[in-house]
Design a protein around this motif. Structure first.
Motif, short mmCIF file in Angstrom:
data_model
loop_
_atom_site.label_atom_id
_atom_site.label_comp_id
_atom_site.label_asym_id
_atom_site.label_seq_id
_atom_site.Cartn_x
_atom_site.Cartn_y
_atom_site.Cartn_z
N GLY B 156 0.88 -1.18 0.00
CA GLY B 156 0.00 0.00 0.00
C GLY B 156 0.90 1.21 0.00
O GLY B 156 0.82 2.07 -0.87
N GLY B 182 -0.30 -3.40 6.49
CA GLY B 182 -1.31 -3.31 5.43
C GLY B 182 -1.99 -4.61 5.10
O GLY B 182 -2.56 -4.76 4.04
N VAL B 244 -4.71 4.17 -2.19
CA VAL B 244 -5.57 3.04 -1.80
C VAL B 244 -6.38 2.62 -3.02
O VAL B 244 -7.50 3.07 -3.23
CB VAL B 244 -6.49 3.44 -0.63
N VAL B 248 -5.36 -2.75 -2.89
CA VAL B 248 -4.88 -2.36 -1.56
C VAL B 248 -6.05 -2.36 -0.59
O VAL B 248 -5.96 -2.86 0.54
CB VAL B 248 -4.21 -0.97 -1.62
N GLN B 415 1.23 2.89 -6.37
CA GLN B 415 0.27 1.88 -6.78
C GLN B 415 -0.17 2.13 -8.23
O GLN B 415 -1.02 1.42 -8.75
CB GLN B 415 -0.97 1.89 -5.86
#
Lengths: 476, 663
Positions: B156, B182, B244, B248, B415
């Protein structure tokens, strides 16, 4: 960093060159300029790295690139100029002719095309001139110390500028009739317009630097004269001794060092009369021996003269088109470089050694060459060469230009008069404080480190100046 | 620190001075801790004068610019950093090409700080040993590498690729990687065809409790309670919403796009006894794992570490201030936390003096970069070493300091699918790195005349201050308090025995497990009726561990194992209860009921003969369902405060709550 995703959203845009057919007809600068709007966009590609490799390991003068990129993106050109000037005396030179080591180490370049740092630098300084931000700023107080700078190339000019601004009285001695060293007499106008050099020289004069041109220190002036009259001497005479080709036929008419050829053309362009044989490529089959920048400048100049054909040969192997894995980011990449001059028309060959030069009636006619092959080291660097038997061939040429690099400073002259110690490579030896073996005599640039880039010369000139300043007790 | 509001900082004297002289402290910062002496008024004045002079000295020819400072972004000639273009380039080159010579160049810059002092250990030096040993006699690098772990960096905060590469590398060398807080995708618990494992050996349990399920706990070799982070003690953590993404969020049992905040405190830890309880809960949730507690280097950490040892943790981690650079707010990078050298020395001294050292291992982290760093860490009392930033640099991080903005251009801390494709790190790079560190450590050990790494631990008598480094501000430093060893040479200085967690006497072990094998092994329905008392803590958790180990989060079919309890349940009743387990409690329960509930079902009702009205009375304690991820809970009565905080999937029916319910 105004746009954190700029490097993902905006592609690199190069300004490009004027069309080849147009540009070979004149000696004006070949590179065009990006518009202000474009440059702002390009500046947004800067990632404002936590560790800016451009600044920290790429740029020899340690330009604080992320900061002026951000300011340009936001439109604060004057502020950007202030920061640029704090590290680089002559951005108008490097903005034009620097190979941009910064861009090779730009983090965006790790996975894409680097930020157009050189273009942004150029525009910042040119805008500074245009807007009147650049004006003579003589020092408020003079220290009364006198400094002689010998040689007015980039190292000498940078040192003179720094020392003058620190309040010392600086006299720059130049053997040629005009100031600038290789900036003026080496680099062709189509890469660096000599008006740009003169504009800076005029500014330095207005700020109080004295230039004495046409003075060959060591011949016209003795070392004793200088040491008596100056509190410190800076040797920035460059590394002009060219590497020679020791082969049969070297003495033939029409075989010249590249620098003789380029020097003459630069004289012509600025209207300087010179003595001696006129070297021209007009209507000739030109062979340039040596694949470096000087060779490339010979190619461009020959085409402008109106050569019939231009060939450039290089003894080393052809480098890869893209960064060789042996020189990973952020190192300066081992890769093939194609200049605007190459694109104007020439045949380039690699792995070629010159065996002999032949002529008729004392004039060069052809060069006997042979193909070679190289044993490569683990990083891809060529280590050992051997000739390929039976691969001999002939290159027709009636002008041969030797651009095989420089061996070091010209020996004799002021260097031997002052009795300066040399290092193994015949460069003037300096200590950590940039002082030579003789107290009060400093050296920087190619004369101390061997032939290198303009930007390294500027960096060296600045560092030497700092030490001269310290030596003169001006260390605040 | 127990401080949550700004006002509480005032006058609390929680700050420690590093490098200020005693008389200077006494005069101007009375009562503040300062352990290594240092500069006084004269030096402060001199520095102020230098700054003044610099400000008014003319800079040749350029407008007067303010210094860039270089605190957060590297600038030549400004603030010194150990991560420079040179060190990053050399380290990456060395680890990618397995080039020990290049590693040595890197390590030299980090280790020899005469020209660029950055750390306290930069001022240390090893004493010359009377009898060096030949390097062949020093234990091999492969043994030393087992002392290495990687830092807690969550999936994450860093990308899937980076996180999994680290896990694979550490599993190959027998070290441990850390999940961070996470959660972890259960896919990673399955061994790869080539024998590699992407499973993080250390599973972290932090205040956010993201994705802390029974399967997550059961998959670990170590369960780590993060009390705080060295770089930002007392601040908790946060993952910005733009990092996020769907995956995630899934792993963390949260909602895509929503910023995730781990608060400074754990809602189930308000005292050292609470911490001991959590240690016990976790030990029950995975009886095969060791339990560790992550503390930060600060004055007084020794006392806390003593409590941790008494609370039966197997390892205590002392985290230094200069770690966590990417994850820390700018305000914390520079001025929060202390060097691990100080916290580690204090921890070691306190544990040894109190006969607590022999049953707990000590780990240190915070910008561990070289073999010299770990040898110094060992001499000051650590058996294990954590590498965070350095790990990432080996895998391609170039210290962009953009971890928070999801724009990491090398695919490490992002991400963004496009940027993730750029990730170029390989497990081999990391393995090369750790082997080179170990080799460097071996060379130092040979010079010190020490053959086994364990024999380095606690030998602070082998360290002294490097007087050759003559920096004017360092002249009055005195490290004797850091190098001090307890006078009694017979006290154990490293872990020699295991903690007694009391698992064999636990309620589950004695009363449940022997009777439910058929349910766990064959999914046969089993129903038990058992009495319970308030001394019976963490009931059901060991059983859940066995279920989770076998079936993961899916657990058993609903109501496979039903236990009807009668009485007063102790703390953490039904913690991490697995799916298929149903606990009916007639009576009442203490705090932490259903902590981390993982699919199980809990029903609580008052005794049938209760004389009170359940809807008006609290029959279960505080902090129920903290960090629960799945399951059902029905309470015929009211619950206490902080009910179902960080719940991410449990359906709860309750007749009333105290404050802070469902936050």
């Amino acid at each position: 960093m105004g746009n954190p995703k700029g490097f993902l959203e905006v592609g690199r845009k190069n300004p490009g060159y004027r069309p080849a057919e147009e540009r070979v007809k004149d000696y004006n600068e070949v590179e065009t300029h990006l518009s202000e709007a474009d440059l702002k966009k390009q500046a947004s590609r800067c990632m404002d790295c936590g560790i800016p490799f451009c600044h920290g390991c790429g740029c020899p003068v340690s330009n604080v690139i992320p900061e002026w990129n951000d300011l340009v993106y936001k439109g604060f050109w004057k502020e950007a100029l202030d920061i640029l000037r704090s590290t680089n005396n002559f951005p108008e030179f490097t903005g034009r002719i620097c190979p941009a080591l910064c861009e090779a180490s730009c983090t965006v370049g790790l996975n894409g095309d680097a930020v157009t740092i050189r273009q942004i630098e150029l525009e910042i300084i040119e805008k500074g001139y245009k807007e009147g931000y650049i004006k003579p700023e003589p020092p408020a107080v003079r220290t009364g110390k006198r400094i002689a700078v010998i040689g007015s190339g980039p190292a000498g000019l940078a040192a003179a500028d720094q020392l003058n601004k620190s309040g010392h009285s600086v006299t720059v001695f130049e053997r040629d009739l005009n100031v600038g060293g290789l900036l003026r007499y080496g680099i062709p106008d189509f890469k660096l317009d000599k008006k740009v050099v003169q504009r800076r020289v005029d500014l330095m004069v207005a700020e109080g630097v004295t230039f004495e041109t046409g003075v060959d220190v060591g011949t016209d002036l003795s070392a004793k004269y200088l040491t008596n009259r100056f509190d410190a001497i800076c040797i920035t005479t460059g590394a002009k001794a060219p590497r020679d080709l020791k082969t049969a036929g070297r003495e033939l008419e029409g075989v010249h060092f590249a620098m003789e050829f380029l020097w003459q053309q630069n004289c012509r362009v600025c209207g300087q009369v010179f003595e001696g044989e006129n070297i021209t490529a007009k209507g000739k089959k030109v062979l340039v021996i040596g694949g470096g920048d000087t060779g490339s400048d010979c190619v461009g100049t020959s085409n402008r003269h109106g050569a019939k054909a231009v060939t450039q040969i290089e003894i080393m192997p052809e480098p890869p088109e893209t960064r060789h894995p042996g020189t990973p980011w952020p190192l300066w990449p081992y890769q093939k470089r194609t200049s605007s001059s190459h694109k104007e028309g020439c045949t380039r060959m690699w792995n070629i050694a010159t065996k002999s030069i032949e002529g008729e009636n004392g004039k060069v006619k052809r060069v006997n060459a042979i193909k070679v092959e190289w044993e490569l080291g683990p990083t891809g660097a060529p280590l050992k060469m051997k000739e390929i038997p039976g691969s001999e061939f002939v290159i027709e040429a009636d002008l041969v230009l030797l651009a095989m690099g420089f061996t070091g400073p010209e020996q004799g002259g002021i260097i031997s008069q002052l009795g300066l110690e040399l290092d193994q490579r015949s460069n003037v030896k300096v200590n950590a404080d940039w002082m030579t073996s003789k107290p009060g005599v400093f050296a920087a640039g190619d004369v101390a480190s061997g032939a290198s880039l303009v930007v390294r010369a500027i960096a060296a000139g600045r560092k030497m100046a700092e030490n001269v300043d310290k030596y003169l007790g001006n260390n605040k | 620190m127990g401080i949550s509001t700004l006002r509480s900082y005032r006058g609390a004297q929680i700050f420690e001075a590093v490098g200020l002289a005693k008389d200077f402290i006494d005069d101007y910062f009375t009562g503040t801790a300062s352990r290594i002496n240092g500069i006084g008024v004269a030096e402060v004045a001199r520095e102020a004068e230098m700054r003044y002079k610099r400000a008014y000295a003319p800079a040749p020819g350029v407008p007067h610019l303010l210094d860039a400072g270089g605190q957060y972004h590297f600038r030549l000639g400004e603030e010194k950093h150990l991560w420079t273009p040179e060190t990053i380039t050399k380290l990456q080159f060395a680890t990618r090409n397995n080039d020990m010579k290049m590693y040595k160049e890197y390590a030299k810059y980090i280790n020899e700080q005469a020209e660029h002092l950055c750390t306290l250990r930069g001022l240390f030096k090893f004493k010359k040993a009377a009898q060096p040993v030949p390097i062949e006699e020093v234990e091999p690098a492969s043994e030393i590498m087992k002392h290495f772990v990687t830092g807690a960096m969550s999936f994450g905060s860093i990308s899937k690729e980076a996180h999994e590469t680290i896990a694979i590398a550490m599993n190959r060398i027998g070290g441990m990687s850390n999940s961070g807080e996470g959660g972890e995708d259960p896919e990673r618990y399955i061994r790869l065809p080539n024998g590699d494992s992407k499973c993080s050996a250390v599973k972290q349990i932090a205040s956010g409790r993201f994705g802390v399920t029974s399967e997550y706990l059961a998959s670990a070799r170590e369960l780590q309670i993060k009390i705080a982070q060295g770089a930002k003690p007392g601040e908790g953590g946060q993952l910005p919403g733009h990092k996020v993404d769907k995956f995630v969020a899934k792993v963390r049992h949260s909602t895509p796009g929503v910023t995730l905040i781990s608060p400074p405190p754990h809602h189930d830890i308000y005292s050292i006894e609470d911490l001991a309880q959590l240690i016990y809960d976790l030990k029950c949730s995975n009886t095969d794992a060791r339990i560790s507690v992550k503390l930060v280097s600060e004055v007084g950490v020794g006392t806390v570490a003593a409590g941790v040892s008494k609370g039966h943790a197997d390892m205590v981690l002392i985290s230094g201030h200069d770690g966590g650079t990417g994850a820390s707010p700018l305000t914390s990078i520079k001025h929060a936390g202390l060097p691990w050298e100080l916290g580690l020395a204090e921890t070691q001294q306190t544990l040894v003096l109190n006969y607590l050292r022999d049953r707990i291992r000590v780990q240190a982290d915070g910008q561990m970069k070289t073999g010299r760093d770990i040898v110094i860490g060992a001499l000051l009392g650590a058996e294990e070493f954590g590498f965070g930033t350095t790990t990432l640099v080996v895998l391609g991080c170039v210290m962009m300091r953009k971890c928070h903005s999801n724009t990491c251009p090398v695919g490490v801390a992002t991400q963004d699918p496009e940027l993730r494709k750029r990730f170029a790190g390989q497990p081999e790079h990391l393995i090369n790195f750790f082997r080179m560190i170990a080799e460097e450590a071996r060379e130092i050990m040979a010079e010190l005349g020490i053959r086994k790494f364990d024999d380095l631990v606690g030998r602070s008598d082998l360290l002294e201050m490097n007087k050759a480094i003559d920096f004017w501000k360092a002249r009055n430093l005195d490290f004797s308090a850091v190098f001090k060893r307890p006078d009694n040479p017979n006290l154990p200085v490293r872990r020699t025995k295991a903690q007694d967690h009391g698992i064999d006497k636990a309620y589950d072990t004695v009363n449940i497990l022997p009777k439910v094998q058929d349910a766990i092994e064959n999914k046969k329905k089993v129903t038990l009726e058992l009495p319970i008392h308030n001394v019976d803590r963490t009931v059901g958790t060991i059983t859940s561990y066995h279920v989770a180990k076998k079936y993961g989060n899916a657990g058993l079919p609903e109501d496979t194992l039903t236990i009807k309890f009668k009485g007063s349940a102790g703390q953490s009743f039904g913690a991490f209860l697995s799916h298929g387990m149903t606990f009916e409690l007639e009576g009442e329960s203490n705090d932490y009921l259903g902590k981390g509930l993982s699919g199980g079902k809990i029903i609580v009702r008052p005794p049938v003969n209760a004389s009170y009205n359940p809807s008006e009375n609290i029959i279960v304690g505080n902090v129920l369902l903290y960090g629960a991820t799945d399951g059902k809970i029905f309470i015929y009565g009211r619950a206490g405060e902080r009910f179902a905080i960080r719940n991410s999937g449990v359906t709860a029916v309750v007749e009333g709550l105290g404050d802070h319910g469902c936050e």
